[in-house]
Design a protein around this motif. Structure first.
Motif, PDB file in Angstrom:
ATOM      1  N   PRO B 263      30.638  57.688  54.769  1.00  0.00           N
ATOM      2  CA  PRO B 263      31.682  56.930  53.906  1.00  0.00           C
ATOM      3  C   PRO B 263      31.019  55.702  53.674  1.00  0.00           C
ATOM      4  CG  PRO B 263      32.488  57.398  56.256  1.00  0.00           C
ATOM      5  CD  PRO B 263      31.117  58.184  56.177  1.00  0.00           C
ATOM      6  N   LEU B 264      30.491  54.890  54.481  1.00  0.00           N
ATOM      7  CA  LEU B 264      30.035  53.565  54.217  1.00  0.00           C
ATOM      8  C   LEU B 264      29.362  53.387  53.248  1.00  0.00           C
ATOM      9  CD1 LEU B 264      30.218  50.564  55.262  1.00  0.00           C
ATOM     10  CD2 LEU B 264      28.026  51.121  56.470  1.00  0.00           C
ATOM     11  N   ASN B 265      28.089  54.360  52.961  1.00  0.00           N
ATOM     12  CA  ASN B 265      27.191  54.323  51.769  1.00  0.00           C
ATOM     13  C   ASN B 265      27.934  54.639  50.506  1.00  0.00           C
ATOM     14  OD1 ASN B 265      24.472  53.216  52.561  1.00  0.00           O
ATOM     15  ND2 ASN B 265      24.445  54.967  53.771  1.00  0.00           N
ATOM     16  N   GLN B 266      28.761  55.723  51.026  1.00  0.00           N
ATOM     17  CA  GLN B 266      29.481  56.179  49.592  1.00  0.00           C
ATOM     18  C   GLN B 266      30.462  55.151  48.852  1.00  0.00           C
ATOM     19  OE1 GLN B 266      31.566  59.597  50.808  1.00  0.00           O
ATOM     20  NE2 GLN B 266      29.936  61.076  50.233  1.00  0.00           N
ATOM     21  N   GLU B 267      31.108  54.615  49.869  1.00  0.00           N
ATOM     22  CA  GLU B 267      32.302  53.474  49.277  1.00  0.00           C
ATOM     23  C   GLU B 267      31.342  52.161  48.604  1.00  0.00           C
ATOM     24  OE1 GLU B 267      34.920  52.011  52.651  1.00  0.00           O
ATOM     25  OE2 GLU B 267      35.143  50.212  51.118  1.00  0.00           O
ATOM     26  N   LEU B 268      30.049  52.144  49.581  1.00  0.00           N
ATOM     27  CA  LEU B 268      29.305  50.811  48.809  1.00  0.00           C
ATOM     28  C   LEU B 268      29.009  51.027  47.324  1.00  0.00           C
ATOM     29  CD1 LEU B 268      27.972  48.152  49.232  1.00  0.00           C
ATOM     30  CD2 LEU B 268      26.113  49.476  50.075  1.00  0.00           C
ATOM     31  N   LEU B 269      28.302  52.412  47.175  1.00  0.00           N
ATOM     32  CA  LEU B 269      27.937  52.749  45.832  1.00  0.00           C
ATOM     33  C   LEU B 269      28.875  52.756  44.800  1.00  0.00           C
ATOM     34  CD1 LEU B 269      24.841  53.229  45.114  1.00  0.00           C
ATOM     35  CD2 LEU B 269      25.502  55.894  45.132  1.00  0.00           C
ATOM     36  N   GLN B 270      30.326  53.422  45.146  1.00  0.00           N
ATOM     37  CA  GLN B 270      31.392  53.473  44.337  1.00  0.00           C
ATOM     38  C   GLN B 270      31.826  52.039  43.879  1.00  0.00           C
ATOM     39  OE1 GLN B 270      34.301  55.824  46.349  1.00  0.00           O
ATOM     40  NE2 GLN B 270      33.195  57.747  45.919  1.00  0.00           N
ATOM     41  N   THR B 271      31.962  51.150  44.863  1.00  0.00           N
ATOM     42  CA  THR B 271      32.422  49.692  44.523  1.00  0.00           C
ATOM     43  C   THR B 271      31.472  49.204  43.642  1.00  0.00           C
ATOM     44  OG1 THR B 271      32.995  49.874  46.923  1.00  0.00           O
ATOM     45  CG2 THR B 271      33.323  47.758  45.717  1.00  0.00           C
ATOM     46  N   LEU B 272      30.064  49.519  43.968  1.00  0.00           N
ATOM     47  CA  LEU B 272      28.965  48.726  42.945  1.00  0.00           C
ATOM     48  C   LEU B 272      29.089  49.074  41.373  1.00  0.00           C
ATOM     49  CD1 LEU B 272      26.056  48.346  45.732  1.00  0.00           C
ATOM     50  CD2 LEU B 272      27.303  46.508  44.611  1.00  0.00           C
ATOM     51  N   LYS B 273      29.186  50.504  41.349  1.00  0.00           N
ATOM     52  CA  LYS B 273      29.352  51.023  40.055  1.00  0.00           C
ATOM     53  C   LYS B 273      30.494  50.549  39.518  1.00  0.00           C
ATOM     54  CE  LYS B 273      26.136  54.889  40.442  1.00  0.00           C
ATOM     55  NZ  LYS B 273      25.926  56.223  40.933  1.00  0.00           N
ATOM     56  N   ARG B 274      31.758  50.670  40.106  1.00  0.00           N
ATOM     57  CA  ARG B 274      32.857  50.049  39.507  1.00  0.00           C
ATOM     58  C   ARG B 274      32.693  48.507  39.238  1.00  0.00           C
ATOM     59  NH1 ARG B 274      36.919  49.390  43.770  1.00  0.00           N
ATOM     60  NH2 ARG B 274      36.143  51.372  44.350  1.00  0.00           N
ATOM     61  N   GLU B 275      32.318  47.965  39.672  1.00  0.00           N
ATOM     62  CA  GLU B 275      31.941  46.500  39.210  1.00  0.00           C
ATOM     63  C   GLU B 275      31.157  46.503  38.293  1.00  0.00           C
ATOM     64  OE1 GLU B 275      30.277  43.824  42.106  1.00  0.00           O
ATOM     65  OE2 GLU B 275      31.358  42.146  41.446  1.00  0.00           O
ATOM     66  N   GLU B 276      30.089  47.154  38.163  1.00  0.00           N
ATOM     67  CA  GLU B 276      29.126  46.973  37.198  1.00  0.00           C
ATOM     68  C   GLU B 276      29.842  47.241  35.815  1.00  0.00           C
ATOM     69  OE1 GLU B 276      24.540  47.934  36.843  1.00  0.00           O
ATOM     70  OE2 GLU B 276      25.882  49.688  37.094  1.00  0.00           O
ATOM     71  N   ARG B 277      30.809  48.413  35.890  1.00  0.00           N
ATOM     72  CA  ARG B 277      31.562  48.923  34.733  1.00  0.00           C
ATOM     73  C   ARG B 277      32.403  47.906  34.257  1.00  0.00           C
ATOM     74  NH1 ARG B 277      31.483  54.045  37.085  1.00  0.00           N
ATOM     75  NH2 ARG B 277      33.637  53.738  37.699  1.00  0.00           N
ATOM     76  N   SER B 278      33.053  47.364  35.101  1.00  0.00           N
ATOM     77  CA  SER B 278      34.499  46.467  34.593  1.00  0.00           C
ATOM     78  C   SER B 278      33.618  45.124  34.233  1.00  0.00           C
ATOM     79  CB  SER B 278      35.018  46.497  35.799  1.00  0.00           C
ATOM     80  OG  SER B 278      34.705  45.375  36.799  1.00  0.00           O
ATOM     81  N   ASN B 279      33.840  44.510  33.431  1.00  0.00           N
ATOM     82  CA  ASN B 279      33.538  43.306  32.759  1.00  0.00           C
ATOM     83  C   ASN B 279      34.308  41.999  33.048  1.00  0.00           C
ATOM     84  OD1 ASN B 279      31.236  44.326  31.906  1.00  0.00           O
ATOM     85  ND2 ASN B 279      32.257  45.068  29.840  1.00  0.00           N
ATOM     86  N   ASN B 280      35.082  42.111  34.211  1.00  0.00           N
ATOM     87  CA  ASN B 280      35.887  41.012  34.552  1.00  0.00           C
ATOM     88  C   ASN B 280      35.115  40.027  34.972  1.00  0.00           C
ATOM     89  OD1 ASN B 280      38.094  42.735  34.369  1.00  0.00           O
ATOM     90  ND2 ASN B 280      38.435  43.271  36.312  1.00  0.00           N
ATOM     91  N   ASP B 281      35.737  38.870  34.857  1.00  0.00           N
ATOM     92  CA  ASP B 281      34.997  37.674  35.229  1.00  0.00           C
ATOM     93  C   ASP B 281      35.179  37.487  36.734  1.00  0.00           C
ATOM     94  OD1 ASP B 281      34.739  36.553  32.856  1.00  0.00           O
ATOM     95  OD2 ASP B 281      36.480  35.224  32.850  1.00  0.00           O
ATOM     96  N   LYS B 282      33.814  36.914  37.238  1.00  0.00           N
ATOM     97  CA  LYS B 282      33.666  36.867  38.601  1.00  0.00           C
ATOM     98  C   LYS B 282      34.866  35.827  39.293  1.00  0.00           C
ATOM     99  CE  LYS B 282      30.212  39.559  38.137  1.00  0.00           C
ATOM    100  NZ  LYS B 282      30.022  40.805  38.529  1.00  0.00           N
ATOM    101  N   CYS B 283      35.251  36.210  40.312  1.00  0.00           N
ATOM    102  CA  CYS B 283      36.244  35.142  40.795  1.00  0.00           C
ATOM    103  C   CYS B 283      35.783  34.577  42.030  1.00  0.00           C
ATOM    104  CB  CYS B 283      37.513  35.779  41.314  1.00  0.00           C
ATOM    105  SG  CYS B 283      37.734  37.548  41.871  1.00  0.00           S
ATOM    106  N   GLY B 284      34.421  34.981  42.691  1.00  0.00           N
ATOM    107  CA  GLY B 284      33.672  34.411  43.538  1.00  0.00           C
ATOM    108  C   GLY B 284      34.691  34.009  44.813  1.00  0.00           C
ATOM    109  N   PHE B 285      34.456  32.732  45.011  1.00  0.00           N
ATOM    110  CA  PHE B 285      35.281  31.917  46.130  1.00  0.00           C
ATOM    111  C   PHE B 285      36.782  31.669  45.721  1.00  0.00           C
ATOM    112  CE2 PHE B 285      30.963  31.361  47.393  1.00  0.00           C
ATOM    113  CZ  PHE B 285      31.050  31.524  48.760  1.00  0.00           C
ATOM    114  N   PHE B 286      37.137  32.034  44.512  1.00  0.00           N
ATOM    115  CA  PHE B 286      38.523  31.589  44.314  1.00  0.00           C
ATOM    116  C   PHE B 286      39.445  32.997  44.511  1.00  0.00           C
ATOM    117  CE2 PHE B 286      36.103  28.678  42.035  1.00  0.00           C
ATOM    118  CZ  PHE B 286      36.837  27.436  42.103  1.00  0.00           C
ATOM    119  N   ALA B 287      38.681  33.894  45.035  1.00  0.00           N
ATOM    120  CA  ALA B 287      39.412  35.146  45.152  1.00  0.00           C
ATOM    121  C   ALA B 287      40.127  34.908  46.648  1.00  0.00           C
ATOM    122  CB  ALA B 287      38.391  36.364  45.509  1.00  0.00           C
ATOM    123  N   ASN B 288      41.169  35.647  46.622  1.00  0.00           N
ATOM    124  CA  ASN B 288      41.922  35.584  47.911  1.00  0.00           C
ATOM    125  C   ASN B 288      41.477  36.449  48.867  1.00  0.00           C
ATOM    126  OD1 ASN B 288      44.302  33.559  47.709  1.00  0.00           O
ATOM    127  ND2 ASN B 288      45.230  35.108  46.173  1.00  0.00           N
TER     128      ASN B 288
END
Lengths: 243, 288
Positions: B263-288
């Motif tokens: 599940p760890l590897n799957q979750e990581l890959l899914q998160t990375l792919k989701r992030e790559e698709r969405s073009n949201n601005d990075k919030c970096g350290f301003f995220a909660n």
């Protein structure tokens, strides 16, 4: 490359006396006593405070005031050319020493005799004005930790290009060696200068202009920092009231 | 946190909890804590990632530089690791901090020291002369147990985010000249299909626990670091910490780690792919 275009704008589109986008946030780390993260344009700094606590090194105990331990480091990937190590080079040691002196003059050191405050600032991305970002981040982190201080310490850089003053200098502007670079830190309420460092050559007649511009930059930064600290306190108070 | 700061009663509580498959924070033995990951937040690197997991905070930056190949592997690029723990928030570590960071660096080097992990041949520019060297630097901002696992996940995410610029070699009368393109369409991605993450498995009582908190690490009677990739293969193995382990225990620990890694590897890959698709601005350290 021209630093100020014929239209009067700088490389990144700013006017000469305009600071970069300034964003900051308090309390980003959960385990430190105080922490702050700030972005001045593309320069990113993270500060954390531990203490006041019992001094670890017995030799450094001062019977009448607190010992301030300042550590400055730059992430190895923070600069364009990769650095071999994050700290321990002569420049970092110099900055750490300078910062210790600066914060010694603003923190109410006599309140915590025989103790120690650790300040650690990391530059995560460097794009000019590292000293300034370091001072501003450390001030905010000290506020977050609740360490009593005389005032904020706000810092900004200024330079002179073709007899025009520019403030909050970025990396590409810093690279022009012939231009003077003034790093300034002030206590904004009394406008007292707490750090003044300049490199390169400048005609004495221009010094007043550049100093004035620098102080204005510091005050602009103070406005933003002050607002952010108030916001942070308000949020914290709201949480406390809710519980 | 050294084991002496934990009271006997607290230790007993943790061990008893683990025996009943319910840990102090409500997790099962093979559950990982939730983590948040964000890539591409340091703009002057070729790839970067920040991983946050309750109390642990790691930032990884990767810089690609052209350099000379290592003598023993002249036809491939290579990786250089560096872990920086200079932050004061890691002072709970026993012993000298420099030794601790070197140990972390070496553990990472060990899992990547194989041809089957990353396609290092794709980093060659001129065989035997010029190659890409990837400098993988991790900064530990905060530490609250399970550090190596977190670093390895962040490194994998940063590798996913890494873009290597295209290089063309011009032969001008026998002198080879390299030209680095600044066209973003010409950039190369790295394949992370075979890149493992480290799952450190702790033996507490008679059970095996992954993603131990600092308190749980104090109760551990033996630890095994197991690197597991997406295909659930073991890429490296290391006994760490004090205590000794029975051979049969080791096999059981590996099995536990493999179960947890899926599940760890799957979750990581899914998160990375989701992030790559969405073009949201990075919030970096301003995220909660």
């Amino acid at each position: 490359m021209e630093i100020i275009s014929p239209e009067g704008l700088r490389i990144d589109g700013r006017r000469p006396e305009e600071i970069r986008r300034f964003n900051c946030r308090l309390g980003v780390l959960s385990r430190a006593d105080g922490s702050a993260y700030l972005e001045q344009g593309n320069t990113k700094a993270l500060a954390s405070i531990n203490g006041p606590h019992q001094a670890g090194d017995k030799a450094k105990i001062k019977h009448d005031r607190v010992h301030i331990n300042f550590q400055y480091s730059m992430a190895t990937f923070s600069t364009n050319e990769r650095r071999n190590r994050p700290k321990g080079d002569k420049r970092s040691i110099d900055i750490s020493q300078l910062m210790r002196e600066i914060f010694q003059s603003a923190i109410l050191t006599d309140l915590y005799p025989k103790s120690q405050i650790d300040i650690h600032v990391q530059i995560l991305q460097a794009d000019g004005g590292n000293y300034s970002a370091c001072i501003n981040a450390a001030t905010l982190a000290l506020m977050d930790a609740g360490v009593p201080m005389k005032d904020f310490i706000c810092s900004c850089t200024a330079s002179l290009v073709d007899s025009k003053t520019i403030i909050d200098v970025n990396n590409s502007e810093e690279l022009h060696f012939s231009n003077p670079l003034l790093t300034l830190a002030i206590l904004p309420t009394s406008e007292e200068i707490i750090l003044c460092q300049m490199k390169s050559r400048l005609h004495a007649d221009h010094l007043e202009d550049i100093l004035k511009a620098g102080i204005k930059g510091c005050k602009d930064i103070y406005e933003i920092m002050h607002r952010e600290v108030l916001n942070h306190v308000r949020e914290a108070a709201a949480v406390m009231n809710a519980t | 946190m050294s084991s002496s700061t934990l009271s006997e009663g607290r230790k007993q509580f943790i061990v008893d909890g683990v025996t009943q498959d319910c840990r102090a924070d409500g997790r099962r033995c093979i559950d990982f804590r939730r983590f948040q990951i964000e890539t591409g937040i340091v703009s002057n690197t070729n790839g970067s990632a920040r991983l946050r997991q309750y109390g642990t905070d790691v930032l990884v930056g990767i810089k690609a530089e052209i350099g000379q190949p290592k003598q023993e592997r002249s036809n491939t690029g290579h990786l250089e690791f560096y872990v920086d723990c200079s932050s004061y928030n890691t002072t709970e570590i026993d012993g000298h901090i420099g030794d601790f960071t070197t140990q972390l660096t070496k553990s990472l080097e060990r899992i990547y020291d194989s041809e089957n992990v990353l396609d290092l041949k794709s980093l060659t520019i001129i065989a035997g002369e010029q190659v890409w060297v990837l400098y993988i630097d991790a900064v530990v901002l905060e530490c609250c147990g399970n550090l190596l696992d977190c670093i390895s996940i962040a490194v994998k995410a940063a590798l996913y985010n890494t873009r290597i610029p295209g290089v063309s070699v011009n032969d001008e009368e026998g002198v080879l000249e390299l030209e680095i393109s600044d066209d973003p369409n010409d950039e190369k991605k790295l394949s992370i299909d075979k890149v493992p993450v480290i799952v450190s498995c702790n033996k507490i009582g008679h059970r095996y626990v992954v993603d131990a908190t600092q308190e749980e690490e104090c109760c551990s009677s033996g630890r095994l670091l197991i690197a597991v990739n997406d295909r659930n293969n073991i890429c490296s193995l290391q006994k760490s910490g004090t205590g000794s382990l029975d051979p049969s225990t080791i096999f059981e620990m590996i099995e536990t780690a493999r179960q947890a890694a899926v599940p760890l590897n799957q979750e990581l890959l899914q998160t990375l792919k989701r992030e790559e698709r969405s073009n949201n601005d990075k919030c970096g350290f301003f995220a909660n």
